[in-house]
Design a protein around this motif. Sequence first.
Motif, PDB file in Angstrom:
ATOM      1  N   ARG A 164       0.826  -1.204   0.000  1.00  0.00           N
ATOM      2  CA  ARG A 164       0.000   0.000   0.000  1.00  0.00           C
ATOM      3  C   ARG A 164       0.862   1.257   0.000  1.00  0.00           C
ATOM      4  O   ARG A 164       0.590   2.217  -0.729  1.00  0.00           O
ATOM      5  N   LYS A 165       1.923   1.252   0.794  1.00  0.00           N
ATOM      6  CA  LYS A 165       2.797   2.425   0.841  1.00  0.00           C
ATOM      7  C   LYS A 165       3.461   2.676  -0.506  1.00  0.00           C
ATOM      8  O   LYS A 165       3.556   3.804  -0.964  1.00  0.00           O
ATOM      9  N   GLN A 213       0.334   3.396  -3.327  1.00  0.00           N
ATOM     10  CA  GLN A 213      -0.684   4.418  -3.143  1.00  0.00           C
ATOM     11  C   GLN A 213      -0.173   5.667  -2.425  1.00  0.00           C
ATOM     12  O   GLN A 213      -0.539   6.772  -2.777  1.00  0.00           O
ATOM     13  N   ILE A 214       0.657   5.501  -1.416  1.00  0.00           N
ATOM     14  CA  ILE A 214       1.061   6.621  -0.575  1.00  0.00           C
ATOM     15  C   ILE A 214       2.357   7.267  -1.062  1.00  0.00           C
ATOM     16  O   ILE A 214       2.552   8.465  -0.924  1.00  0.00           O
TER      17      ILE A 214
END
Length: 79
Positions: A36-37, A40-41
């Motif tokens: 996710r990091k 997306q982040i």
Amino acid sequence: MRQRIFKAARIGNLKLVHNLQRLLLHSYSNILVCVRKVTQINIGKNTPGVDKLVIKTPVARGLLVDILTKFIPWKPYPT
């Protein structure tokens, strides 16, 4: 988990640091957070990485998680 590793390293308990790092490597939730990091982040989420691959859809993220869970870097190669 990372805070526990930091505290154990600060007091000098290297055996505990090693065990916690091993536990973190085997953690499925850690793989989910890392994917996710990265996808997306991260600031460079729209920039192709080393392998010229950009993952934008949830299906592609799921496939990446599946690939990473099957890849076992901590097992030694057979000799």
